[in-house]
Design an enzyme around this catalytic site. Structure first.
Site, PDB file in Angstrom:
ATOM      1  N   TYR A 125     -12.964   2.454  20.531  1.00 31.96           N
ATOM      2  CA  TYR A 125     -14.202   2.238  21.270  1.00 31.96           C
ATOM      3  C   TYR A 125     -14.940   3.567  21.418  1.00 31.96           C
ATOM      4  CZ  TYR A 125     -12.570  -2.470  22.477  1.00 31.96           C
ATOM      5  OH  TYR A 125     -12.137  -3.779  22.428  1.00 31.96           O
ATOM      6  N   HIS A 173      -4.877  -4.430  17.598  1.00 35.52           N
ATOM      7  CA  HIS A 173      -6.297  -4.769  17.703  1.00 35.52           C
ATOM      8  C   HIS A 173      -6.704  -5.901  16.757  1.00 35.52           C
ATOM      9  CE1 HIS A 173     -10.327  -2.777  18.989  1.00 35.52           C
ATOM     10  NE2 HIS A 173     -10.438  -4.079  18.940  1.00 35.52           N
ATOM     11  N   PRO A 176     -16.762 -13.094  26.601  1.00 35.94           N
ATOM     12  CA  PRO A 176     -16.673 -14.428  27.209  1.00 35.94           C
ATOM     13  C   PRO A 176     -18.012 -15.036  27.577  1.00 35.94           C
ATOM     14  CG  PRO A 176     -16.144 -12.747  28.830  1.00 35.94           C
ATOM     15  CD  PRO A 176     -16.265 -12.043  27.510  1.00 35.94           C
ATOM     16  N   LEU A 177     -19.084 -14.242  27.584  1.00 36.37           N
ATOM     17  CA  LEU A 177     -20.379 -14.762  28.023  1.00 36.37           C
ATOM     18  C   LEU A 177     -21.283 -15.165  26.860  1.00 36.37           C
ATOM     19  CD1 LEU A 177     -21.074 -12.172  30.867  1.00 36.37           C
ATOM     20  CD2 LEU A 177     -20.140 -14.479  31.077  1.00 36.37           C
TER      21      LEU A 177
END
Length: 284
Positions: A51, A124, A205-206
């Site tokens: 990241y 990952h 999740p959105l």
């Protein structure tokens, strides 16, 4: 509170990736966002060595999380990180599931996080060039050596979940897959994890409930329903969506991202939003 292995965690976690990738906020706001998550009762922070934005800054997010936690002071928090992906700095992602790489990546993450053992270490993504059993075997070895306390896998299918659980001897603690109203196909893996007693951590999740998706009539199932229930409850559609996740099964711990304190506070509040059976029937 919900369980990841034998560890209790808040029902809503925090996906810290947006604090370090393209368009990331300045560090002061990033740290404030982490602190707001902790203040709101979040006890799971998800990161990864990949990241970051630019070349040469592997581990940017892990170092940021370590600094934010040090500045906050004592906190009951589970930091979950991942190994097996990379970012050359041109916006692309690479995959490396070689056991030797995973060992080096884990040891580097230990140093960046400043811990003796990583609370939850996750593969990952499966590497098509490396037998999956070998990659998971590296996690098993790290568990046996005490370098990680729990092991997880990410971006996997049901067969890989069963295989990893067998290789780890029943010690597979979590599965992190994409799942949302826009990506409902992940329900198969969610249900298998519920059956096996494995925590399921939906990333992104959105997806599918944004106002732009609603206005565009997106293919995501029923984006308008989340907005309707949210308007009736006087809360955000994002909070309703996370509450919907939590209602699916007791092993689900969504990990929404955020770059502002207000956003993660709103997400964390979903743990206290109980949707009625009638409301759930209106949602996908």
């Amino acid at each position: 509170m919900r369980l990841i292995g034998a560890v209790k965690a808040g029902a809503v976690g925090f996906g810290a990736m947006p604090l370090s990738i393209e368009g990331r906020p300045e560090e002061a706001r990033a740290v404030a966002t982490v602190h707001a998550a902790l203040d709101a009762g979040v006890t799971l922070i998800d990161t990864a060595d990949s990241y970051h934005w630019h070349a040469g800054e592997t581990g940017h997010n892990e170092r940021l999380i370590a600094r934010a936690l040090a500045a906050y002071g004592p906190a009951d928090v589970l930091v979950a990180t991942k190994g097996g992906r990379g970012r050359p700095g041109d916006g692309s992602w690479t995959v490396d599931g070689d056991p030797r790489h995973l060992r080096r990546a884990c040891e580097a993450s230990l140093r960046r996080l400043g811990v003796e053992a990583i609370g939850l270490y996750q593969l990952h993504k499966p590497d098509p060039a490396v037998p999956f059993a070998e990659s998971v075997g590296a996690l098993r070895d790290l568990l046996d050596e005490g370098k990680i306390r729990m092991a997880g896998i990410s971006n996997v299918d049901t067969g890989q979940i069963r295989q990893a659980a067998a290789i780890l001897g029943g010690r597979l603690a979590s599965v992190q897959n994409r799942f949302s109203p826009a990506a409902p196909e992940g329900i198969r893996e969610l249900r298998l994890c519920a059956e096996l007693g494995i925590a399921f951590l939906p990333w992104s999740p959105l997806g599918g409930i944004s106002r732009s998706a609603l206005d565009a009539g997106a293919a995501a199932p029923g984006p308008g329903a989340f907005h309707e229930v949210a308007a009736e409850r006087g809360v955000s559609p994002q909070r309703v969506c996370l509450a919907w996740h939590l209602a699916l099964a007791p092993n689900v711990i969504p990990i929404p991202g955020a770059t502002r304190p207000a956003s993660i506070r709103d997400s964390a509040a979903a743990a206290d939003l109980v949707l009625t059976s009638g409301e759930l029937a209106r949602l996908p």
